[in-house]
Write an enzyme that holds these catalytic residues in place. Structure first.
Site, PDB file in Angstrom:
ATOM      1  N   HIS A 231      -0.467   3.566  -1.107  1.00 53.12           N
ATOM      2  CA  HIS A 231      -1.480   2.905  -1.923  1.00 53.12           C
ATOM      3  C   HIS A 231      -1.047   1.467  -2.157  1.00 53.12           C
ATOM      4  O   HIS A 231       0.054   1.215  -2.643  1.00 53.12           O
ATOM      5  CB  HIS A 231      -1.678   3.648  -3.240  1.00 53.12           C
ATOM      6  CG  HIS A 231      -2.243   5.022  -3.068  1.00 53.12           C
ATOM      7  ND1 HIS A 231      -1.970   6.067  -3.929  1.00 53.12           N
ATOM      8  CD2 HIS A 231      -3.080   5.521  -2.123  1.00 53.12           C
ATOM      9  CE1 HIS A 231      -2.612   7.151  -3.530  1.00 53.12           C
ATOM     10  NE2 HIS A 231      -3.281   6.847  -2.435  1.00 53.12           N
ATOM     11  N   GLU A 234       0.448  -0.174  -5.602  1.00 47.33           N
ATOM     12  CA  GLU A 234       1.622   0.418  -6.245  1.00 47.33           C
ATOM     13  C   GLU A 234       2.880  -0.337  -5.830  1.00 47.33           C
ATOM     14  O   GLU A 234       3.765   0.189  -5.151  1.00 47.33           O
ATOM     15  CB  GLU A 234       1.701   1.897  -5.899  1.00 47.33           C
ATOM     16  CG  GLU A 234       0.491   2.677  -6.423  1.00 47.33           C
ATOM     17  CD  GLU A 234       0.457   4.121  -5.969  1.00 47.33           C
ATOM     18  OE1 GLU A 234       1.346   4.499  -5.176  1.00 47.33           O
ATOM     19  OE2 GLU A 234      -0.446   4.851  -6.387  1.00 47.33           O
ATOM     20  N   HIS A 329       5.534   6.599  -4.965  1.00 45.73           N
ATOM     21  CA  HIS A 329       4.295   6.100  -5.565  1.00 45.73           C
ATOM     22  C   HIS A 329       4.606   5.509  -6.932  1.00 45.73           C
ATOM     23  O   HIS A 329       5.665   5.747  -7.513  1.00 45.73           O
ATOM     24  CB  HIS A 329       3.261   7.216  -5.707  1.00 45.73           C
ATOM     25  CG  HIS A 329       2.628   7.625  -4.418  1.00 45.73           C
ATOM     26  ND1 HIS A 329       1.427   7.107  -3.972  1.00 45.73           N
ATOM     27  CD2 HIS A 329       3.037   8.491  -3.463  1.00 45.73           C
ATOM     28  CE1 HIS A 329       1.113   7.654  -2.812  1.00 45.73           C
ATOM     29  NE2 HIS A 329       2.083   8.498  -2.470  1.00 45.73           N
ATOM     30  N   GLU A 402       6.952   9.780  -8.368  1.00 44.49           N
ATOM     31  CA  GLU A 402       6.120   8.834  -9.117  1.00 44.49           C
ATOM     32  C   GLU A 402       6.988   8.093 -10.118  1.00 44.49           C
ATOM     33  O   GLU A 402       7.829   8.687 -10.797  1.00 44.49           O
ATOM     34  CB  GLU A 402       5.009   9.579  -9.861  1.00 44.49           C
ATOM     35  CG  GLU A 402       4.050  10.362  -8.975  1.00 44.49           C
ATOM     36  CD  GLU A 402       2.852   9.553  -8.548  1.00 44.49           C
ATOM     37  OE1 GLU A 402       2.701   8.419  -9.073  1.00 44.49           O
ATOM     38  OE2 GLU A 402       2.072  10.034  -7.711  1.00 44.49           O
TER      39      GLU A 402
END
Length: 616
Positions: A231, A234, A329, A402
């Site tokens: 993404h 990010e 991420h 994450e």
């Protein structure tokens, strides 16, 4: 409202972003004056679609949606110049598509200027996130700012940007920095739709290690695959990946052990087009790349198609075995760092899958176990985590790591420590340490001996300030203690807790100081002794524990006592003549009470026995 000196740019690097747009107050024209703000986002990673002046000092800003996908609008990165000193403004970002975020929980925009190139977060008291009735009920991010230098160019961003050009520069630097000992290799895996490089970094010293028995002892070489920046918005994930790469190619002993035993395949930027264009989530075609792994095409997602072929090749190889596929991420709605995993019908595989997150939680102070989740959600069937779980071998552990865009809670659970670039690098280093701990846990790597760990600590050494400082340089020798004669000290019965029986003769084992026993049990124990009474019942009559017990046992005809015991008993019971004028105390005995065996009733009985003796 506002006039612009140039139209919105549609070329590469702009693609709908504002390009040097000057906002003038209504009714004014001509040359721009100081204080007529100039907005620009026509650069790499830039995102700002439109700017409007709605008040004397208030501006409404509109984010540009992802290319070919109007659904995602969250990332912003733009510059402001032509300011007036001490000019105060209020910026309203009015079309944010993600209402669940951390703007009310510590996340604030970043700002830097040409004279202060270090990113700084705006104070929380200047940032507001709310639902605005003036903007049709949409969520609005408002933040105030005071421009203090006229000649500076100010840049605002959601997070510290990590561009495609910065990645290329970093890879060039570390490639030129390594000497003849090649610790990693770099190659172009595939070209993106806009002809940008998708780099594959391989960190591997197994083949260069002279101890080639590692390959013979193990029938395969273990591979760890790291993916990052699927993404485009990010950016913190890229900082984590950079910290991981720097640690692995460095001189740390942990990095050396990992390089010599495992192969790391790292793709530091899976979506270079989306990063360059300033998209929030999608690639050039407007597709969420972390939802298309199972349907990736070489024409629409060439990056995913190439990475998928590498994974299949490694998984089908007789030489290599994929142990980990970790997708990095950044998260804008939760604090700390955490892991998403999979669920399996095989209980043993699921238990193995739980080991790595637990080890990572022990190494990372900012890890939040409450956010960790293991699922098999059908909506995320196209993610790399779900794809590797279903399409690759059972030995593969696929995770999504994450890390928050804001920060993490400290131990008190109330204070939030905001992340910076060094904090993200630390997460990458903790990841590598956890990998070493994991392989030691499953006995792939041997545990170091204590002597080796101490030797390594001595080799590394410590700063001089950490060494103990003696008060004097003169060393005094410890003299041996002088030898002295030792003799037994006289014992006085009156100084000990010894009970005297005034009646003389042979006393009971505990006399008047022990509770009454309704049954014949072993001396030295109470009626609550349980199984021990059963074992001692046979010898209860002759196991008296005072110093005259041997003689009493002989008088009672105890079996198993030899002739030597009989002579000893005779000597003990022999009456010796007492000189005149010498008072001989009665025969002493010790009262032994097992407090662990007493109950409330026996304690009352005990106290009553004490009172009775006192009355005597």
């Amino acid at each position: 409202m506002g006039d612009s000196d140039s139209e919105d740019s549609d070329g590469e690097g702009g693609l709908g972003n504002v390009s040097r747009v000057i906002i003038r107050p209504p009714g004014q024209s001509g040359k721009a004056k100081r204080g007529h703000l100039c907005f620009d986002a026509a650069f790499e990673t830039g995102n700002l679609g439109k700017a409007e002046l709605v008040g004397e000092f208030e501006y409404d800003l509109f984010l540009r949606p992802d290319t070919c996908n109007p659904r995602y609008r969250f990332w912003f990165n733009f510059t402001v110049d032509n300011v007036k000193q001490d000019q105060r403004v209020l910026f309203n970002i009015v079309n944010i598509s993600k209402s669940r975020n951390l703007f009310n929980c510590g996340l604030t925009p970043l700002v830097k200027s040409s004279s202060r190139p270090k990113w700084q977060r705006l104070p929380k008291r200047q940032v507001f996130f709310y639902r605005s009735a003036m903007h049709q009920g949409h969520y609005v991010l408002s933040f105030g700012f005071n421009f203090d230098k006229e000649e500076d160019v100010y840049m605002f961003a959601l997070a510290s940007p990590y561009s495609y050009s910065r990645l290329q520069s970093y890879l060039n630097v570390i490639d030129a920095r390594q000497g003849p000992e090649k610790r990693f290799t770099r190659c172009v895996l595939v070209k993106s739709l806009q002809n940008r490089n998708v780099d594959l970094v391989t960190i591997d010293q197994v083949t260069h290690n002279q101890r080639s028995t590692n390959r013979l002892e193990r029938s395969f070489i273990r591979v760890i695959v790291i993916l990052c920046r699927t993404h485009s918005s990010e950016a913190p994930a890229s900082h984590v990946c950079q910290g991981l790469i720097e640690f692995l190619v460095g001189n740390h002993p942990i990095a050396q052990v990992l390089r010599e035993n495992f192969v790391f395949k790292i793709v530091p930027m899976v979506n270079p087009d989306g990063v360059f264009l300033g998209n929030n989530r999608c690639n050039l075609m407007g597709q969420d790349m972390n939802r298309n792994w199972h349907v990736a095409s070489e024409y629409t997602q060439p990056e995913l198609h190439a990475i998928r072929n590498v994974l299949k090749e490694l998984d089908n190889s007789d030489t290599y075995q994929i142990d980990f596929v970790i997708d990095l991420h950044a998260n804008s709605s939760m604090h700390g760092c955490f892991i998403y995993g999979n669920t399996y019908e095989d209980v043993y595989r699921y238990e193995r899958h739980l080991v790595f997150p637990r080890l990572f939680a022990s190494n990372a102070q900012d890890y939040v176990a409450e956010h960790t989740m293991f699922n098999a959600d059908e909506r995320k069937a196209g993610s790399v985590r779900r794809y590797c779980c279903e399409r690759l071998s059972d030995t593969v552990n696929a995770y999504t790591l994450e890390v928050s865009m804001a920060g993490h809670y400290l131990r008190d659970g109330k204070t939030i420590a905001l992340y910076n670039e060094d904090g993200y690098h630390r997460v990458g280093r903790n990841l590598t340490r956890t990998l070493l701990q994991y392989y030691r846990f499953i006995n792939v790597l041997p545990m170091p001996l204590v002597s080796e760990m101490r030797l390594q600590g001595k080799r590394r050494g410590r700063p001089r300030t950490h060494h103990s400082r003696s008060r004097s340089r003169t060393r005094y020798e410890v003299k041996p203690r002088a030898k002295t004669t030792r003799c037994h000290a006289p014992i006085s019965y009156t100084n000990l807790s010894i009970c005297y029986d005034s009646a003389g003769g042979v006393s009971s084992d505990e006399g008047g100081y022990s509770p009454t026993r309704p049954m014949n049990i072993a001396p030295g124990s109470s009626s609550f002794s349980g199984y021990r009474n059963y074992r001692r019942a046979a010898t209860a009559n002759c196991a008296l524990h005072d110093q005259y017990s041997l003689g009493v046992c002989e008088h009672q005809g105890g079996a198993g006592v030899g002739s030597r015991s009989k002579r000893g008993a005779a000597l003990l019971t022999m009456e010796m003549p007492v000189p005149p004028g010498v008072s001989v105390p009665p025969k002493p005995y010790l009262s032994i009470i097992d407090l662990n065996q007493l109950t409330r009733g026996s304690l009352k009985l005990k106290s009553s026995s004490f009172d009775a003796d006192d009355r005597r």
